[in-house]
Scaffold this active site. Structure first.
Site, PDB file in Angstrom:
ATOM      1  N   ARG A  15       0.802  -1.221   0.000  1.00  0.00           N
ATOM      2  CA  ARG A  15       0.000   0.000   0.000  1.00  0.00           C
ATOM      3  C   ARG A  15       0.844   1.286   0.000  1.00  0.00           C
ATOM      4  O   ARG A  15       0.332   2.376  -0.174  1.00  0.00           O
ATOM      5  CB  ARG A  15      -0.968  -0.009   1.190  1.00  0.00           C
ATOM      6  CG  ARG A  15      -2.178  -0.890   0.899  1.00  0.00           C
ATOM      7  CD  ARG A  15      -3.137  -0.874   2.042  1.00  0.00           C
ATOM      8  NE  ARG A  15      -2.653  -1.670   3.161  1.00  0.00           N
ATOM      9  CZ  ARG A  15      -3.042  -1.508   4.416  1.00  0.00           C
ATOM     10  NH1 ARG A  15      -3.885  -0.563   4.725  1.00  0.00           N
ATOM     11  NH2 ARG A  15      -2.572  -2.293   5.361  1.00  0.00           N
ATOM     12  N   LYS A  22       9.324  -2.021   2.862  1.00  0.00           N
ATOM     13  CA  LYS A  22       8.628  -1.018   3.673  1.00  0.00           C
ATOM     14  C   LYS A  22       9.547  -0.387   4.729  1.00  0.00           C
ATOM     15  O   LYS A  22       9.481   0.817   4.977  1.00  0.00           O
ATOM     16  CB  LYS A  22       7.410  -1.657   4.349  1.00  0.00           C
ATOM     17  CG  LYS A  22       6.604  -0.641   5.107  1.00  0.00           C
ATOM     18  CD  LYS A  22       5.155  -1.009   5.229  1.00  0.00           C
ATOM     19  CE  LYS A  22       4.943  -2.121   6.219  1.00  0.00           C
ATOM     20  NZ  LYS A  22       3.560  -2.159   6.700  1.00  0.00           N
ATOM     21  N   GLY A 140      -3.393  -7.425  17.142  1.00  0.00           N
ATOM     22  CA  GLY A 140      -3.569  -8.608  17.988  1.00  0.00           C
ATOM     23  C   GLY A 140      -3.979  -8.149  19.386  1.00  0.00           C
ATOM     24  O   GLY A 140      -3.422  -7.185  19.912  1.00  0.00           O
ATOM     25  N   GLU A 154      -5.327 -12.675  17.060  1.00  0.00           N
ATOM     26  CA  GLU A 154      -5.317 -11.733  15.938  1.00  0.00           C
ATOM     27  C   GLU A 154      -6.735 -11.290  15.605  1.00  0.00           C
ATOM     28  O   GLU A 154      -7.699 -12.022  15.821  1.00  0.00           O
ATOM     29  CB  GLU A 154      -4.673 -12.387  14.707  1.00  0.00           C
ATOM     30  CG  GLU A 154      -3.186 -12.655  14.883  1.00  0.00           C
ATOM     31  CD  GLU A 154      -2.413 -11.414  15.277  1.00  0.00           C
ATOM     32  OE1 GLU A 154      -2.404 -10.453  14.498  1.00  0.00           O
ATOM     33  OE2 GLU A 154      -1.832 -11.382  16.379  1.00  0.00           O
ATOM     34  N   ASN A 227       1.446   1.608   7.212  1.00  0.00           N
ATOM     35  CA  ASN A 227       1.075   0.652   6.175  1.00  0.00           C
ATOM     36  C   ASN A 227       0.930   1.321   4.823  1.00  0.00           C
ATOM     37  O   ASN A 227       0.982   0.682   3.789  1.00  0.00           O
ATOM     38  CB  ASN A 227      -0.239  -0.037   6.535  1.00  0.00           C
ATOM     39  CG  ASN A 227      -0.053  -0.966   7.712  1.00  0.00           C
ATOM     40  OD1 ASN A 227       0.942  -1.676   7.787  1.00  0.00           O
ATOM     41  ND2 ASN A 227      -0.978  -0.939   8.644  1.00  0.00           N
ATOM     42  N   LYS A 350      31.292  26.584  -4.372  1.00  0.00           N
ATOM     43  CA  LYS A 350      31.487  25.131  -4.401  1.00  0.00           C
ATOM     44  C   LYS A 350      32.942  24.783  -4.152  1.00  0.00           C
ATOM     45  O   LYS A 350      33.824  25.407  -4.745  1.00  0.00           O
ATOM     46  CB  LYS A 350      31.059  24.581  -5.765  1.00  0.00           C
ATOM     47  CG  LYS A 350      31.153  23.069  -5.843  1.00  0.00           C
ATOM     48  CD  LYS A 350      31.485  22.550  -7.232  1.00  0.00           C
ATOM     49  CE  LYS A 350      32.970  22.633  -7.498  1.00  0.00           C
ATOM     50  NZ  LYS A 350      33.368  22.003  -8.758  1.00  0.00           N
ATOM     51  N   ALA A 422      36.783  45.931 -13.919  1.00  0.00           N
ATOM     52  CA  ALA A 422      35.461  45.401 -14.270  1.00  0.00           C
ATOM     53  C   ALA A 422      35.471  44.860 -15.695  1.00  0.00           C
ATOM     54  O   ALA A 422      36.098  45.435 -16.583  1.00  0.00           O
ATOM     55  CB  ALA A 422      34.411  46.491 -14.130  1.00  0.00           C
ATOM     56  N   ARG A 439      40.484  44.387 -21.524  1.00  0.00           N
ATOM     57  CA  ARG A 439      39.267  44.657 -22.289  1.00  0.00           C
ATOM     58  C   ARG A 439      39.646  45.582 -23.438  1.00  0.00           C
ATOM     59  O   ARG A 439      40.636  46.314 -23.356  1.00  0.00           O
ATOM     60  CB  ARG A 439      38.164  45.258 -21.415  1.00  0.00           C
ATOM     61  CG  ARG A 439      38.520  46.560 -20.751  1.00  0.00           C
ATOM     62  CD  ARG A 439      37.500  46.905 -19.658  1.00  0.00           C
ATOM     63  NE  ARG A 439      37.873  48.157 -19.020  1.00  0.00           N
ATOM     64  CZ  ARG A 439      37.584  48.492 -17.785  1.00  0.00           C
ATOM     65  NH1 ARG A 439      36.918  47.660 -16.998  1.00  0.00           N
ATOM     66  NH2 ARG A 439      37.957  49.651 -17.297  1.00  0.00           N
TER      67      ARG A 439
HETATM   68  C1  UD1 Z   1       1.336  -8.188  13.940  1.00  0.00           C
HETATM   69  C2  UD1 Z   1       0.949  -9.056  15.122  1.00  0.00           C
HETATM   70  C3  UD1 Z   1      -0.152  -8.359  15.890  1.00  0.00           C
HETATM   71  C4  UD1 Z   1       0.293  -6.993  16.331  1.00  0.00           C
HETATM   72  C5  UD1 Z   1       0.763  -6.190  15.131  1.00  0.00           C
HETATM   73  C6  UD1 Z   1       1.365  -4.896  15.579  1.00  0.00           C
HETATM   74  C7  UD1 Z   1       1.354 -11.349  14.417  1.00  0.00           C
HETATM   75  C8  UD1 Z   1       0.730 -12.599  13.947  1.00  0.00           C
HETATM   76  N1  UD1 Z   1       0.520 -10.339  14.645  1.00  0.00           N
HETATM   77  O1  UD1 Z   1       0.244  -8.163  13.076  1.00  0.00           O
HETATM   78  O2  UD1 Z   1      -0.516  -9.134  17.022  1.00  0.00           O
HETATM   79  O3  UD1 Z   1      -0.744  -6.333  17.017  1.00  0.00           O
HETATM   80  O4  UD1 Z   1       1.734  -6.915  14.389  1.00  0.00           O
HETATM   81  O5  UD1 Z   1       1.728  -4.127  14.479  1.00  0.00           O
HETATM   82  O6  UD1 Z   1       2.528 -11.300  14.635  1.00  0.00           O
HETATM   83  N2  UD1 Z   1       6.982  -9.639   8.627  1.00  0.00           N
HETATM   84  C9  UD1 Z   1       8.019 -10.336   8.061  1.00  0.00           C
HETATM   85  N3  UD1 Z   1       7.767 -11.531   7.461  1.00  0.00           N
HETATM   86  C10 UD1 Z   1       6.522 -12.055   7.394  1.00  0.00           C
HETATM   87  C11 UD1 Z   1       5.452 -11.322   7.959  1.00  0.00           C
HETATM   88  C12 UD1 Z   1       5.715 -10.114   8.576  1.00  0.00           C
HETATM   89  O7  UD1 Z   1       9.162  -9.891   8.098  1.00  0.00           O
HETATM   90  O8  UD1 Z   1       6.384 -13.151   6.849  1.00  0.00           O
HETATM   91  C13 UD1 Z   1       7.257  -8.349   9.249  1.00  0.00           C
HETATM   92  C14 UD1 Z   1       6.666  -7.209   8.457  1.00  0.00           C
HETATM   93  O9  UD1 Z   1       7.642  -6.666   7.587  1.00  0.00           O
HETATM   94  C15 UD1 Z   1       6.279  -6.228   9.524  1.00  0.00           C
HETATM   95  C16 UD1 Z   1       6.020  -7.070  10.743  1.00  0.00           C
HETATM   96  O10 UD1 Z   1       6.632  -8.314  10.503  1.00  0.00           O
HETATM   97  O11 UD1 Z   1       7.347  -5.373   9.830  1.00  0.00           O
HETATM   98  C17 UD1 Z   1       4.556  -7.207  11.052  1.00  0.00           C
HETATM   99  O12 UD1 Z   1       3.906  -7.876  10.037  1.00  0.00           O
HETATM  100  P1  UD1 Z   1       2.402  -7.633   9.712  1.00  0.00           P
HETATM  101  O13 UD1 Z   1       2.002  -8.575   8.671  1.00  0.00           O
HETATM  102  O14 UD1 Z   1       2.161  -6.200   9.492  1.00  0.00           O
HETATM  103  O15 UD1 Z   1       1.714  -8.078  11.081  1.00  0.00           O
HETATM  104  P2  UD1 Z   1       0.282  -7.679  11.542  1.00  0.00           P
HETATM  105  O16 UD1 Z   1      -0.703  -8.478  10.802  1.00  0.00           O
HETATM  106  O17 UD1 Z   1       0.132  -6.221  11.516  1.00  0.00           O
HETATM  107 CA    CA Z   2       1.157  -4.320  10.598  1.00  0.00          CA
END
Ligand code: UD1
Ligand code: CA
Length: 455
Positions: A15, A22, A140, A154, A227, A350, A422, A439
């Site tokens: 997004r 990100k 969560g 979640e 996000n 510069k 000048a 000049r």
């Molecule tokens: C997660 C939590 C949720 C919490 C929220 C806070 C879980 C299952 N849920 O949800 O309880 O309230 O964060 O923001 O953990 N990422 C990876 N690899 C992956 C998936 C995610 O590196 O396979 C990283 C993402 O880049 C991100 C972070 O983990 O920085 C969170 O991932 P995201 O999918 O946004 O988790 P949420 O569903 O928001």
């Molecule tokens: Ca998130």
């Protein structure tokens, strides 16, 4: 006690409509990931690794020299991401490990340290950092029995009753490292999203008879991630306000903060005034009693005391004390302006040193030059530093007087106290205290205009 950190940063951020990971999207000119890394460093964490996935090579390129980067080729959830750091966790030998997100930049060192203290004191296998939100949608939820945490559920898996809970998971947790490794082995993906949830480690560890705790963060900022671009703008706003507040407390004056953006690492002395539209970024250090702005941009510059920078831009350069410039001055990299230098409108400098009390008042280019003290530049002087193949230097002695519209064709030297007339194009060195004129001699054609009129 040794501590490690694992930062999850494999996310794509669809997004954001960005082709970067990100975590590389910026808040106050710094990738969000850098903010998280600084918080970890500030909290004294011994070793930190980054889990990268989407365009991992960009993260590797930017941070790989300083931090180990683990690869998550398939994004199967936060738990799966943490599994990618298994080798790091096993080899690190740290008793406790904190897991954080690379896209939640407002987590701070104090919260990390305080949560660790509670985690250790309570003898927890895991301590979740939580926050209370007015609108907990999407997060969560922390599900408790009495005061104790039971599990995290979640949004998509939660019942009506569970969705009514306002205490949410920040996504930051302290784990006893050995227990984290054990819990990761037990994760399953039988949930609404078919992902390996790191949040499930809570219930798993409790099921093993171990202790799980919650550390409630003082505010809800720690939880804030972005996000989309709107969320990123909000983070920038919060961070911007915080940085400005710090400077206000240090005695910096603002007559309004419209368009004022100050990078996190910028230092400003007391008594300095920052006017609207001013952006200070990078490793900029500003002294006392300066006035910066309106509408100025300063990047990686060192500015002494009592300087005025009005509607001008300065990059990778140094201003000593009481330098006054503007409006509309461009100071390009590797320039040094000594005490009491005055630079007026439409001047570019510069890769040059300009000596004390020298004045370059209007419409002038000074490039690749060594300018002495108390030199006066007339209007429209150009150092001709480039012949199409190579750059050459211009040297101007102390107290020289460079006439209006002089071209100084480098390499060339104007001696101490020398004058250029000048309109001269100076191609040979001018001795000390001499006058150089170059000049054509002026000719007068009497009555020319009248004769033309008759024809
Ligand atoms: C997660 C939590 C949720 C919490 C929220 C806070 C879980 C299952 N849920 O949800 O309880 O309230 O964060 O923001 O953990 N990422 C990876 N690899 C992956 C998936 C995610 O590196 O396979 C990283 C993402 O880049 C991100 C972070 O983990 O920085 C969170 O991932 P995201 O999918 O946004 O988790 P949420 O569903 O928001
Ligand atoms: Ca998130």
């Amino acid at each position: 006690m040794k501590t490690n950190a694992v930062i999850l940063a494999a996310g794509e951020g669809k997004r954001m409509k960005s082709d970067k990971p990100k975590a590389l999207c910026e808040v106050l000119f710094k990738p969000m990931l850098s903010w998280v890394l600084s918080a970890c460093e500030g909290a004294g964490i011994d070793k930190t690794c980054i889990v990268a996935g989407y365009h991992a090579e960009m993260i590797q390129e930017r941070f790989g020299a300083d931090y180990p980067v683990c690869l998550q080729t398939q994004r199967l959830g936060t738990g799966h991401a943490a599994m990618m750091a298994r080798d790091f966790l096993q080899q690190g030998g740290a008793e406790h490990t904190i897991v954080l997100y690379g896209d939640a930049p407002l987590i701070d060192a104090q919260t990390i340290r305080d949560a660790l203290a509670q985690h250790v004191e309570c003898g927890n296998a895991v301590t979740v950092i939580s926050a209370e939100l007015d609108d907990p949608y999407g997060y969560g939820r922390i599900i408790r029995t009495g005061a104790e945490i039971d599990r995290i559920v979640e949004q998509k898996d939660a019942s009506e009753e569970e969705r009514a809970v306002h205490e949410v998971n920040s996504g930051v947790y302290w784990f006893r490292t050995a227990d984290l490794l054990r819990a990761l082995d037990c994760l399953r993906c039988d949930n609404a999203q078919g992902e390996y949830y790191l949040t499930d480690t809570i219930a798993i560890l409790k099921g093993m008879g171990l202790r799980a705790g919650v550390f409630r963060a003082a505010g809800s900022d720690v939880i804030l991630g972005a996000n989309d671009r709107k969320g990123l703008l909000e983070l920038n706003e919060i961070a911007r306000r915080r940085v400005i507040e710090r400077h206000l407390n240090n005695g910096v004056e603002f007559l309004g903060t419209d368009g004022v953006i100050i990078g996190r690492d910028v230092e400003i002395g007391a008594g300095t005034t920052i006017l609207p539209g001013t952006i200070l970024r990078g490793k900029t250090v500003v002294g006392k009693d300066c006035v910066l702005g309106p509408n100025s941009l300063v990047e990686d510059a060192e500015i002494g005391d009592g300087c005025i920078v009005n509607a001008s831009q300065i990059y990778q350069s140094k201003l000593h004390n009481d330098v006054k410039m503007g409006p509309f001055v461009h100071i390009r990299p590797n320039s040094e302006l000594c005490d009491n230098v005055k630079i007026g409108d439409f001047v570019e400098v510069k890769n040059s040193v300009v000596g004390e009390r020298t004045a370059i008042a209007h419409l002038t280019y000074v490039g690749d030059s060594d300018v002495g003290k108390h030199v006066n530049f007339g209007c429209g002087v150009v150092t001709v530093n480039y012949d199409g193949a190579k750059k050459s230097r211009t040297v101007i002695g102390d107290e020289a007087f460079i006439g209006c519209n002089t071209n100084l064709v480098a390499p060339v030297k104007v001696g101490d106290g020398a004058y250029t007339a000048a309109g001269s194009t100076i191609t040979k060195n001018v001795p000390d205290h001499a006058l150089a004129i170059e000049r054509g001699e002026m000719r007068i054609k009497e009555g020319y205009a009248l004769r033309k009129l008759k024809r």
